[in-house]
Design a protein around this motif. Sequence first.
Motif, PDB file in Angstrom:
ATOM      1  N   LEU A 148       0.855  -1.191   0.000  1.00  0.00           N
ATOM      2  CA  LEU A 148       0.000   0.000   0.000  1.00  0.00           C
ATOM      3  C   LEU A 148       0.889   1.238   0.000  1.00  0.00           C
ATOM      4  O   LEU A 148       1.674   1.450   0.925  1.00  0.00           O
ATOM      5  CB  LEU A 148      -0.921   0.000   1.223  1.00  0.00           C
ATOM      6  CG  LEU A 148      -1.851   1.193   1.392  1.00  0.00           C
ATOM      7  CD1 LEU A 148      -2.855   1.271   0.253  1.00  0.00           C
ATOM      8  CD2 LEU A 148      -2.575   1.125   2.733  1.00  0.00           C
ATOM      9  N   PHE A 149       0.757   2.051  -1.063  1.00  0.00           N
ATOM     10  CA  PHE A 149       1.560   3.270  -1.219  1.00  0.00           C
ATOM     11  C   PHE A 149       0.695   4.489  -0.904  1.00  0.00           C
ATOM     12  O   PHE A 149      -0.440   4.595  -1.396  1.00  0.00           O
ATOM     13  CB  PHE A 149       2.106   3.388  -2.643  1.00  0.00           C
ATOM     14  CG  PHE A 149       3.090   2.315  -3.007  1.00  0.00           C
ATOM     15  CD1 PHE A 149       4.450   2.502  -2.824  1.00  0.00           C
ATOM     16  CD2 PHE A 149       2.652   1.113  -3.540  1.00  0.00           C
ATOM     17  CE1 PHE A 149       5.355   1.515  -3.158  1.00  0.00           C
ATOM     18  CE2 PHE A 149       3.552   0.116  -3.874  1.00  0.00           C
ATOM     19  CZ  PHE A 149       4.901   0.312  -3.688  1.00  0.00           C
ATOM     20  N   THR A 150       1.246   5.409  -0.133  1.00  0.00           N
ATOM     21  CA  THR A 150       0.594   6.681   0.163  1.00  0.00           C
ATOM     22  C   THR A 150       1.510   7.806  -0.309  1.00  0.00           C
ATOM     23  O   THR A 150       2.696   7.830   0.034  1.00  0.00           O
ATOM     24  CB  THR A 150       0.324   6.835   1.669  1.00  0.00           C
ATOM     25  OG1 THR A 150      -0.415   5.693   2.118  1.00  0.00           O
ATOM     26  CG2 THR A 150      -0.480   8.094   1.952  1.00  0.00           C
ATOM     27  N   HIS A 151       0.962   8.733  -1.106  1.00  0.00           N
ATOM     28  CA  HIS A 151       1.751   9.813  -1.702  1.00  0.00           C
ATOM     29  C   HIS A 151       1.589  11.109  -0.902  1.00  0.00           C
ATOM     30  O   HIS A 151       0.557  11.341  -0.264  1.00  0.00           O
ATOM     31  CB  HIS A 151       1.314  10.053  -3.151  1.00  0.00           C
ATOM     32  CG  HIS A 151       1.525   8.878  -4.045  1.00  0.00           C
ATOM     33  ND1 HIS A 151       2.751   8.517  -4.543  1.00  0.00           N
ATOM     34  CD2 HIS A 151       0.658   7.960  -4.538  1.00  0.00           C
ATOM     35  CE1 HIS A 151       2.647   7.437  -5.307  1.00  0.00           C
ATOM     36  NE2 HIS A 151       1.380   7.083  -5.311  1.00  0.00           N
ATOM     37  N   TRP A 152       2.593  11.980  -1.005  1.00  0.00           N
ATOM     38  CA  TRP A 152       2.496  13.318  -0.431  1.00  0.00           C
ATOM     39  C   TRP A 152       1.457  14.145  -1.185  1.00  0.00           C
ATOM     40  O   TRP A 152       0.615  14.802  -0.584  1.00  0.00           O
ATOM     41  CB  TRP A 152       3.852  14.023  -0.519  1.00  0.00           C
ATOM     42  CG  TRP A 152       4.883  13.571   0.464  1.00  0.00           C
ATOM     43  CD1 TRP A 152       5.991  12.819   0.197  1.00  0.00           C
ATOM     44  CD2 TRP A 152       4.930  13.845   1.868  1.00  0.00           C
ATOM     45  NE1 TRP A 152       6.726  12.597   1.338  1.00  0.00           N
ATOM     46  CE2 TRP A 152       6.099  13.234   2.387  1.00  0.00           C
ATOM     47  CE3 TRP A 152       4.113  14.553   2.745  1.00  0.00           C
ATOM     48  CZ2 TRP A 152       6.454  13.295   3.732  1.00  0.00           C
ATOM     49  CZ3 TRP A 152       4.474  14.623   4.084  1.00  0.00           C
ATOM     50  CH2 TRP A 152       5.628  14.002   4.571  1.00  0.00           C
ATOM     51  N   LYS A 153       1.533  14.113  -2.502  1.00  0.00           N
ATOM     52  CA  LYS A 153       0.626  14.875  -3.362  1.00  0.00           C
ATOM     53  C   LYS A 153      -0.124  13.925  -4.286  1.00  0.00           C
ATOM     54  O   LYS A 153       0.436  12.923  -4.750  1.00  0.00           O
ATOM     55  CB  LYS A 153       1.402  15.894  -4.209  1.00  0.00           C
ATOM     56  CG  LYS A 153       2.170  16.942  -3.404  1.00  0.00           C
ATOM     57  CD  LYS A 153       1.236  17.976  -2.812  1.00  0.00           C
ATOM     58  CE  LYS A 153       2.024  19.059  -2.094  1.00  0.00           C
ATOM     59  NZ  LYS A 153       1.121  20.087  -1.517  1.00  0.00           N
ATOM     60  N   ILE A 154      -1.370  14.252  -4.579  1.00  0.00           N
ATOM     61  CA  ILE A 154      -2.164  13.415  -5.491  1.00  0.00           C
ATOM     62  C   ILE A 154      -1.604  13.556  -6.903  1.00  0.00           C
ATOM     63  O   ILE A 154      -1.431  14.668  -7.399  1.00  0.00           O
ATOM     64  CB  ILE A 154      -3.649  13.835  -5.464  1.00  0.00           C
ATOM     65  CG1 ILE A 154      -4.226  13.601  -4.063  1.00  0.00           C
ATOM     66  CG2 ILE A 154      -4.459  13.071  -6.501  1.00  0.00           C
ATOM     67  CD1 ILE A 154      -5.618  14.150  -3.876  1.00  0.00           C
ATOM     68  N   LYS A 182      -7.311  10.355  -8.470  1.00  0.00           N
ATOM     69  CA  LYS A 182      -8.470  10.689  -7.644  1.00  0.00           C
ATOM     70  C   LYS A 182      -8.186  10.532  -6.155  1.00  0.00           C
ATOM     71  O   LYS A 182      -9.067  10.775  -5.339  1.00  0.00           O
ATOM     72  CB  LYS A 182      -9.661   9.822  -8.045  1.00  0.00           C
ATOM     73  CG  LYS A 182     -10.116  10.046  -9.470  1.00  0.00           C
ATOM     74  CD  LYS A 182     -11.242   9.125  -9.836  1.00  0.00           C
ATOM     75  CE  LYS A 182     -11.675   9.326 -11.293  1.00  0.00           C
ATOM     76  NZ  LYS A 182     -12.740   8.376 -11.688  1.00  0.00           N
ATOM     77  N   GLY A 183      -7.002  10.059  -5.797  1.00  0.00           N
ATOM     78  CA  GLY A 183      -6.654   9.875  -4.397  1.00  0.00           C
ATOM     79  C   GLY A 183      -5.158   9.725  -4.226  1.00  0.00           C
ATOM     80  O   GLY A 183      -4.408   9.602  -5.198  1.00  0.00           O
ATOM     81  N   SER A 184      -4.726   9.695  -2.980  1.00  0.00           N
ATOM     82  CA  SER A 184      -3.292   9.642  -2.685  1.00  0.00           C
ATOM     83  C   SER A 184      -2.792   8.236  -2.398  1.00  0.00           C
ATOM     84  O   SER A 184      -1.611   8.062  -2.098  1.00  0.00           O
ATOM     85  CB  SER A 184      -2.981  10.539  -1.484  1.00  0.00           C
ATOM     86  OG  SER A 184      -3.710  10.113  -0.347  1.00  0.00           O
ATOM     87  N   CYS A 185      -3.655   7.215  -2.455  1.00  0.00           N
ATOM     88  CA  CYS A 185      -3.263   5.833  -2.140  1.00  0.00           C
ATOM     89  C   CYS A 185      -3.437   4.930  -3.346  1.00  0.00           C
ATOM     90  O   CYS A 185      -4.350   5.122  -4.158  1.00  0.00           O
ATOM     91  CB  CYS A 185      -4.081   5.290  -0.976  1.00  0.00           C
ATOM     92  SG  CYS A 185      -3.805   6.157   0.574  1.00  0.00           S
TER      93      CYS A 185
END
Length: 358
Positions: free
Chosen positions: A46-52, A187-190
């Motif tokens: 599962l990757f979470t980004h700083w910016k979309i 559409k999202g950061s994940c």
Amino acid sequence: MESPRDELALDRTQVKKAAQALQAYIKSSSSSQKLFQNEGQAVFLLFTHWKIPKKEQTIRIPLPHGVRKETGDVCLFTRDEPNMTSEQTERFYKKLLTERGFKNVIEVIPFKVLKTEYKPFEAKRRLLGNFDLFLADARIRRRLPSHIGKHFYERKKAPLSVDLESKNLARNMELLIQGTTLCISNKGSCCMARVAHSNMTADEIVENVTMAVSTISTKSATTGRNIKIIHLKSQNSVALPIYTSDLSHLAVVEEAQKKAHPTKGAQKRKRENKKNEVSEPITKETEKDEDCEEEIPQLVPIETPTKKPKREVISKKGLKKAPKPASKGLKKTVKDKKLAKKTTKVTGHVLRRKAKTN
């Protein structure tokens, strides 16, 4: 300073601890024991980004250890061969795969069969549930969206294109089947990618995770520093963190975005500078043209009339009445004749009366 495209430095010991804890949780959970005995439960990154991200992207990730079984769960859409029935085209492509050295058994569906047998909505849903991966001939891939429907894309099972005419067909097919894909959405950061299953050893999971992270950080349209946190998880487990980005990476990402997409004020300044640069040579050229025009003598002066010419006034006396139409004159002559007849009759009668009285 490191470049933003550098691979992320993962701590392998932390990844191994997370993999072992995840395997222990899957073994202990009673609901997943049957799945663990058969083929194992899927393990995801599962990757979470700083910016979309501003653009959607699909990244193909080759893995050292295959995620799927060798047989089944894979479907291939092929084009219709000329002068062949659907059964003959199916046999033709199965024979082609065996001749090129591809040993895995997959389901082959010609394009004609997809249009006819899988046209109802229920048939498409059943097809979507029967297979885990879909491949498509590169020659017909653009024609598939209108026939397979939106559910393939919502479930992130869109067909991956394969060049069936390439010489390294078997190698390309194995990389796609044993590898995985990551769909980055705007559409999202994940976003999440399947990288292993619980039947693997902890070392194999670690190798797959490191390979996936390195390819994603290099192939991603955004910079590798845009990744904020990476978690390792199964379908029902808690997400275990294996990487956490430094807060200084956020400043690097913001600077990169400013360079790629300048603010409105900077854009206006650029436009004004361009206009000034363009206007300067134009003014010089116009001055030269004006000097040339002054040097040319005017041989024939152009006279412009100061007063408008008077119109001729026609007097009323000079006007003559237009003659009346002939039809009206004829009608009047007929009436005059009738009146004349009446007057003559009346006068004769009156004279006779006067004579008798006398």
